[in-house]
Design an enzyme around this catalytic site. Structure first.
Site, mmCIF file in Angstrom:
data_model
loop_
_atom_site.group_PDB
_atom_site.id
_atom_site.type_symbol
_atom_site.label_atom_id
_atom_site.label_comp_id
_atom_site.label_asym_id
_atom_site.label_seq_id
_atom_site.Cartn_x
_atom_site.Cartn_y
_atom_site.Cartn_z
ATOM 1 N N LYS A 52 0.813 -1.287 -0.006
ATOM 2 C CA LYS A 52 -0.007 0.012 0.017
ATOM 3 C C LYS A 52 0.823 1.306 -0.048
ATOM 4 O O LYS A 52 0.678 2.160 -0.747
ATOM 5 C CB LYS A 52 -0.840 0.162 1.188
ATOM 6 C CG LYS A 52 -2.126 -0.963 0.980
ATOM 7 C CD LYS A 52 -2.866 -0.903 2.372
ATOM 8 C CE LYS A 52 -3.954 -1.922 2.138
ATOM 9 N NZ LYS A 52 -4.739 -2.235 3.414
ATOM 10 N N SER A 68 -0.791 0.699 6.026
ATOM 11 C CA SER A 68 -1.101 -0.004 7.225
ATOM 12 C C SER A 68 -2.153 -1.322 6.754
ATOM 13 O O SER A 68 -2.863 -1.047 5.890
ATOM 14 C CB SER A 68 -1.558 0.748 8.359
ATOM 15 O OG SER A 68 -1.749 -0.006 9.471
ATOM 16 N N ASP A 69 -2.005 -2.304 7.402
ATOM 17 C CA ASP A 69 -3.019 -3.464 7.126
ATOM 18 C C ASP A 69 -3.317 -4.306 8.461
ATOM 19 O O ASP A 69 -2.428 -4.284 9.351
ATOM 20 C CB ASP A 69 -2.574 -4.235 5.939
ATOM 21 C CG ASP A 69 -3.816 -4.919 5.293
ATOM 22 O OD1 ASP A 69 -4.664 -4.542 4.998
ATOM 23 O OD2 ASP A 69 -3.998 -6.139 5.561
ATOM 24 N N GLN A 70 -4.386 -4.690 8.645
ATOM 25 C CA GLN A 70 -4.789 -5.527 9.810
ATOM 26 C C GLN A 70 -5.218 -6.942 9.330
ATOM 27 O O GLN A 70 -6.142 -6.970 8.462
ATOM 28 C CB GLN A 70 -5.471 -5.038 10.664
ATOM 29 C CG GLN A 70 -6.042 -5.627 12.041
ATOM 30 C CD GLN A 70 -6.780 -4.993 12.791
ATOM 31 O OE1 GLN A 70 -7.838 -4.877 12.670
ATOM 32 N NE2 GLN A 70 -6.308 -4.400 14.143
ATOM 33 N N ALA A 105 0.153 -4.352 10.930
ATOM 34 C CA ALA A 105 1.419 -3.767 10.440
ATOM 35 C C ALA A 105 1.497 -2.338 9.904
ATOM 36 O O ALA A 105 0.323 -1.969 9.378
ATOM 37 C CB ALA A 105 1.890 -4.848 9.129
#
Length: 190
Positions: A52, A68-70, A105
């Site tokens: 991203k 960011s990613d979850q 992250a």
């Protein structure tokens, strides 16, 4: 101060980043969020955060870009955003009485430099009845949230405990780690 961009259109991430009182823009990243064969939930979250940020940074090479990613993880299986009421009900039913791990992250990509962090939050859900699950989903449909709940809202009532070094990570952006990365990149916080 260099330009700062959040590679997300999430209202939750935008609100969290706003706490740092830095000027920033938001840009939607165009990234395929499908897991690769054999990819662990933590590796998926890390890869997507980097992709991203890197995708947006390629368009704005002089800026610092936050990605960011979850990914929610129940017994090693990644749980995506439910998207529908039925899938949200199924996720909450499966998670009832279980410990769910959330891998969040964050990646900061700038001119000639990349910085990364990964936060792990464990959520112990209480045993939920079918009626409680339906009542929750009727009151707060969390169809766009990993795990099918909003911890910053009524979803907190579904928990027995949260174990984390960063309470903001569960909302979708680990602010303690991000503030550290921004300082490493030269941003003055506070």
């Amino acid at each position: 101060m260099p330009r700062l961009i959040l590679a997300s259109t999430s209202v939750y991430r935008r609100a969290l980043l706003g706490r740092l009182q830095l000027d920033f823009d938001t840009v939607r990243p165009e990234v395929d969020e499908q897991a690769r064969p054999g990819e662990s939930p933590s590796a998926l979250a890390s890869r997507l955060a980097v992709e991203k940020a890197a995708t947006v940074a390629a368009r704005f090479p002089d800026a610092w870009v936050i990605g960011s990613d979850q990914v929610a993880d129940l017994d090693g299986q990644a749980l995506g955003k439910p998207g529908t009421h039925e899938r949200a009900r199924m996720q909450l039913t499966a998670m009832s009485g279980q410990t769910v791990r959330f891998h969040t992250a964050v990646s900061l990509v700038g001119p000639e430099r990349q910085l990364h962090a990964l936060d792990l939050t464990e959520v112990q859900l209480r045993a939920l009845t079918v009626v409680e699950i339906e009542r929750y989903l009727d009151a707060e449909p969390a169809l766009d949230c990993a795990g099918s709940f909003k911890c910053e809202g009524l979803g907190i009532s579904l928990f027995d405990a949260i174990r984390s070094e960063d309470p903001t990570a569960l909302v979708g952006l680990p602010m303690i780690a991000l503030a550290r990365l921004l300082r490493q990149a030269g941003f003055q916080i506070p």
